[in-house]
Design a protein around this motif. Sequence first.
Motif, PDB file in Angstrom:
ATOM      1  N   ILE A  56       0.794  -1.135   0.164  1.00 20.79           N
ATOM      2  CA  ILE A  56      -0.027  -0.014  -0.049  1.00 20.79           C
ATOM      3  C   ILE A  56       1.055   1.241  -0.037  1.00 20.79           C
ATOM      4  CG2 ILE A  56      -1.624   1.374   1.503  1.00 20.79           C
ATOM      5  CD1 ILE A  56      -2.990  -1.247   2.397  1.00 20.79           C
ATOM      6  N   VAL A  80       2.034   3.518   6.767  1.00 25.06           N
ATOM      7  CA  VAL A  80       0.623   2.673   6.667  1.00 25.06           C
ATOM      8  C   VAL A  80       0.853   1.797   7.985  1.00 25.06           C
ATOM      9  CG1 VAL A  80      -0.517   1.192   5.474  1.00 25.06           C
ATOM     10  CG2 VAL A  80       0.672   2.858   4.383  1.00 25.06           C
ATOM     11  N   VAL A 128      -3.585   4.909   6.483  1.00 20.87           N
ATOM     12  CA  VAL A 128      -2.717   5.711   6.033  1.00 20.87           C
ATOM     13  C   VAL A 128      -2.578   6.892   6.809  1.00 20.87           C
ATOM     14  CG1 VAL A 128      -1.969   6.822   4.038  1.00 20.87           C
ATOM     15  CG2 VAL A 128      -2.936   4.456   3.762  1.00 20.87           C
ATOM     16  N   VAL A 146      -6.608   0.081   1.332  1.00 28.79           N
ATOM     17  CA  VAL A 146      -6.661   1.204   2.377  1.00 28.79           C
ATOM     18  C   VAL A 146      -7.924   1.285   2.946  1.00 28.79           C
ATOM     19  CG1 VAL A 146      -6.494   3.781   2.570  1.00 28.79           C
ATOM     20  CG2 VAL A 146      -5.010   2.732   1.222  1.00 28.79           C
TER      21      VAL A 146
END
Length: 195
Positions: free
Chosen positions: A141, A160, A165, A189
């Motif tokens: 991510i 992250v 995030v 996410v």
Amino acid sequence: MRVSELMTTPAITVLGETPVSAALRLLDRNQVTALPVVDRRGRLVGSVSEADLIPDALLVYHHRAPSYPMRLSAGLLPRRVAELMSTVVPSVRSDEDLDAAIDLLRSAMVKSLPVVDADRVVGVISRSDVIHFLAGRDARIRNDILDRLRARDLDWRVEVDDGIVQVHGTIGEHERHRAEAIAASVSGVVAVHAA
């Protein structure tokens, strides 16, 4: 994400006539917990797992061997996988969504699933494959967000943790919304905080 992106291929398979001792060695050598059992055309007919083989192997192990060679009757043959395998085997297709495979791994309480396309075993997906994928999720991510930010000439720091995030940098109200939108567009996410 599709099963095909995570499955192990080619699948290590055995035939029903494979000796139990050979199946034990394959499980050990390849560090897998189950083997799809296929016919000569590669079609799934069953599965043999550690749970199927251990009781049989221990039964043989615990019997005391005679101290002298025994003559065996002509009809006695080593045990075969077909005698111990499970014939009701849940499976998935390679084009199925990964979530469906994870649900089936949980509900069927198995450690791995054969992946079958056009009646042939083409791979295996296991709980350990899923764990390996999930363990690297945050790094994937973060890298994906950083790539998208760099493509827009944005120099923000990204952290992250468990899909959440944090975007840091010189961010005003407009930039904060932009950072949140960019980060939120990345698969996996869960939430975005920009500061």
